[in-house]
Design an enzyme around this catalytic site. Structure first.
Site, PDB file in Angstrom:
ATOM      1  N   GLU A 189      26.126  37.765 -32.597  1.00 13.17           N
ATOM      2  CA  GLU A 189      25.954  36.866 -33.676  1.00 13.17           C
ATOM      3  C   GLU A 189      25.767  35.440 -33.156  1.00 13.17           C
ATOM      4  OE1 GLU A 189      30.258  37.778 -33.640  1.00 13.17           O
ATOM      5  OE2 GLU A 189      28.576  38.816 -33.256  1.00 13.17           O
ATOM      6  N   ASP A 242      27.442  30.148 -34.401  1.00 10.01           N
ATOM      7  CA  ASP A 242      28.009  31.593 -34.429  1.00 10.01           C
ATOM      8  C   ASP A 242      28.188  31.763 -35.860  1.00 10.01           C
ATOM      9  OD1 ASP A 242      29.675  33.850 -33.025  1.00 10.01           O
ATOM     10  OD2 ASP A 242      30.889  33.069 -34.737  1.00 10.01           O
ATOM     11  N   ILE A 243      27.767  32.985 -36.310  1.00  8.18           N
ATOM     12  CA  ILE A 243      28.026  33.407 -37.596  1.00  8.18           C
ATOM     13  C   ILE A 243      29.547  33.833 -38.097  1.00  8.18           C
ATOM     14  CG2 ILE A 243      27.203  34.958 -39.529  1.00  8.18           C
ATOM     15  CD1 ILE A 243      24.537  35.372 -37.900  1.00  8.18           C
TER      16      ILE A 243
END
Length: 596
Positions: A509, A466-467
């Site tokens: 994301e 996950d960003i």
């Protein structure tokens, strides 16, 4: 018994046999109609089952996305898909209108019950999420119970398809068997009719004109053996003998005409059979190259006097290239521009006979006495390619019927090619994320489901990435900049993972990586490499520097008795721990946190 009585009786028998033969032919054609009806029923029922399956998967995805992101758009899609599925379920209750049986209706109603149960679980999870029980809602939608029920629904749909395939297959087999039997019966009856006719004819001649019969015996025997080349002597008398001689002469002429018609019919049947085989083989092809190979194999059999080539139009859709050829002249073009072919210009078959009777296409060889034929391949309002033919000998022309066959072949080749290209595009869209080019959530679910069905299960490690603070890029720089960040990170992720695993865009994301037969140390190394490269990646959009990103990684595997079916959910939980720990870290399930 009088000759007239025998003749009348034979006439009655002939009429009866002819009527029976005609009835057999009619019933044989009716069996062919039943074959077509069985095929249409199969397609309708399989489409219904496939649509229910797609709607169930889409509804589940949207429910999960809603509880993960709290985006009302996903809830709206969920409700719309639910309404569509209810419509399909209502159609399933009226399965009889589609040609289904009671057993199939019962199976489809069972599918509807499972779909309703799955819908009820998802609606309860959404209500729980709205009530603030977010973890419980996520656990419900990503839990084993929901996954098991979802797999059961897919299994029942598969069972329904199998039952439909089995039943319609048997119906096709039965209809074909009856069609063959009735056709054979009709031919036998026609043979018996001919035998009765010849027997009566022979009897009358023997009783009435014994001596002339002796003289005509050789002629009659040769005619009976269908040797119609025999010459019938002239007989000027105006009595029964003269009439008989005239009748024999007419019979010979009719036999010659019948032989000619039979030869044309046999050729016509052979061509139709080869064309049907060509069509059936093309229906089973999975690539355009396979279609080209089938065309190259059957066209020389259908048109042995013609050589040919199969051209496909390439991007940017102005040139055509040779994908298959047979008896094609040496030195002929294998690639040419579209405007070089008069058939493509006119959008119809273009024939240039020997003697320069018409303009010749520039991409075909110029040779005296050789005829050429160009047949455009058009489908769905678009030009797919071209079939080109050249005569193998001088002064070869195609009859009108053969031109119709050329058009029929071209139409089916064009449809097969266009449908394969469309299927390739749809398959790519179905399993690929349009923004990043990575495989999508559907592909990830299918990969995990396939691995879960293997015995024994393969060693599989799942990384969920996950960003961190991705919303910052959308809020500060705009959604286009956010898309640029996702594209850049997808490239970073693909390069970091390399050939060690497969990369997916899980949603938003979030990304996922599947590593097979990888040790826990290898998985941590991959995760660390992803985080390191992400932190050092250069992010730009529209000439602006966007800064840098960090990512959090959750890792889980199916070792120590764990199941593949839960590996993604456990990796998600590890990712949540990574976010709670402070982000920019790697959390390996049951092991702990590793920072950069």
């Amino acid at each position: 018994m009088k000759i007239s009585t025998i003749t009348n009786a034979a006439y009655g028998i002939t009429v009866v046999l002819t009527a029976l033969a005609g009835t057999a032919f009619i019933l044989s054609n009716r069996m062919a109609s039943e074959e077509r009806q069985a095929v249409e029923t199969r397609m309708a029922l399989e489409d219904l089952g496939a649509q229910i399956e797609i709607d169930a998967e889409l509804r589940t995805d949207e429910a999960r996305l809603f509880v993960m992101r709290e985006d009302p758009a996903h809830l709206s899609i969920f409700e719309r898909v639910t309404e569509e599925e209810h419509r399909l379920e209502a159609l399933a209750h009226r399965l009889g209108t589609l040609g289904g049986t009671e057993d199939e209706k019962a199976l489809l109603e069972g599918v509807a019950v499972l779909a309703d149960q799955l819908e009820e679980i998802e609606i309860q999870a959404i209500e729980a999420y709205r009530s603030g029980e977010r973890e419980a809602a996520r656990a419900t939608l990503f839990g084993d119970a929901h996954y098991t029920l979802h797999l059961k629904l897919l299994g029942e749909i598969g069972r329904f398809r199998k039952v439909v395939d089995t039943r319609t297959g048997l119906e096709l087999q039965r209809a074909q068997m009856w069609s063959d039997w009735l056709g054979l019966t009709a031919r036998i009856l026609l043979g018996v009719t001919a035998a009765v006719f010849l027997a009566v004819l022979y009897f009358v001649l023997r009783r009435r004109v014994a001596l002339p019969l002796t003289r005509m015996a050789g002629v009659v025997k040769r005619l009976a053996r269908q040797d119609f080349e025999v010459e019938v002597p002239e007989d000027p008398r105006h009595d029964e003998i003269g009439e008989l001689t005239s009748a024999i002469r007419v019979f010979r002429e009719n036999g010659l005409e019948r032989e000619r018609l039979d030869a044309e019919r046999r050729r016509d049947l052979k061509m139709k059979n080869l064309i049907l085989q060509l069509m059936y083989r093309m229906q089973a092809c999975q690539t355009v190259e396979e279609v080209a190979n089938v065309v190259a194999r059957f066209c020389p059999q259908i048109f042995p006097e013609l050589g040919g080539a199969f051209f496909i139009r390439d991007d940017p859709r102005t040139s055509l290239r040779d994908v298959a050829s047979w008896d094609w002249p040496e030195g002929a073009s294998t690639r040419f521009e579209q405007d070089q072919c008069w058939g493509l210009r006119r959008g119809r078959i273009h024939q240039s006979l020997s003697g320069n009777a018409d303009v010749r296409c520039n991409h075909l060889p110029v040779e005296e006495g050789i005829s050429t034929f160009c047949v455009p391949l058009n489908a769905h309002g678009d030009t797919i390619g071209l079939l080109s033919f050249v005569s193998l000998s001088a002064d070869v022309s195609t009859p009108e019927d053969d031109r119709a066959y050329l058009g029929m072949i071209a139409e089916n080749v064009a449809l097969a090619t266009a449908n394969l290209r469309l299927r390739e595009r749809l398959t790519h869209l179905a399993v690929r994320d349009p923004l990043t080019g990575l495989m999508n959530r559907r592909a990830l679910d299918e990969a995990l489901a396939s691995a879960a069905l293997e015995e024994p299960e393969p060693d599989l490690t799942c990384l969920v990435v996950d960003i961190d603070h991705f919303k910052h890029f959308n809020d500060e720089f705009g959604h286009d900049a956010g898309d640029a960040v996702l594209e850049t990170f997808a490239t970073v992720l693909t390069d970091a993972v390399g050939t060690r695993g497969r990369c997916y865009r899980f949603g938003g994301e979030e990304f996922a990586v599947l590593l097979q037969d990888a040790s826990s140390e290898t998985a941590r190394q991959v995760a660390d490499l992803v985080r390191t490269r992400a932190a050092t990646a250069r992010l730009e959009h529209a000439g602006r520097i966007l800064g840098s990103i960090t990512v959090s990684v959750g890792i889980a595997d199916n070792r120590d008795g764990r199941k593949v079916s839960t590996v993604r959910t456990r990796a998600d939980l590890a990712l949540l721990r990574a976010k709670e720990t402070g982000r920019n870290v790697t959390v390996y399930e049951d092991i702990g946190v590793e920072k950069v």
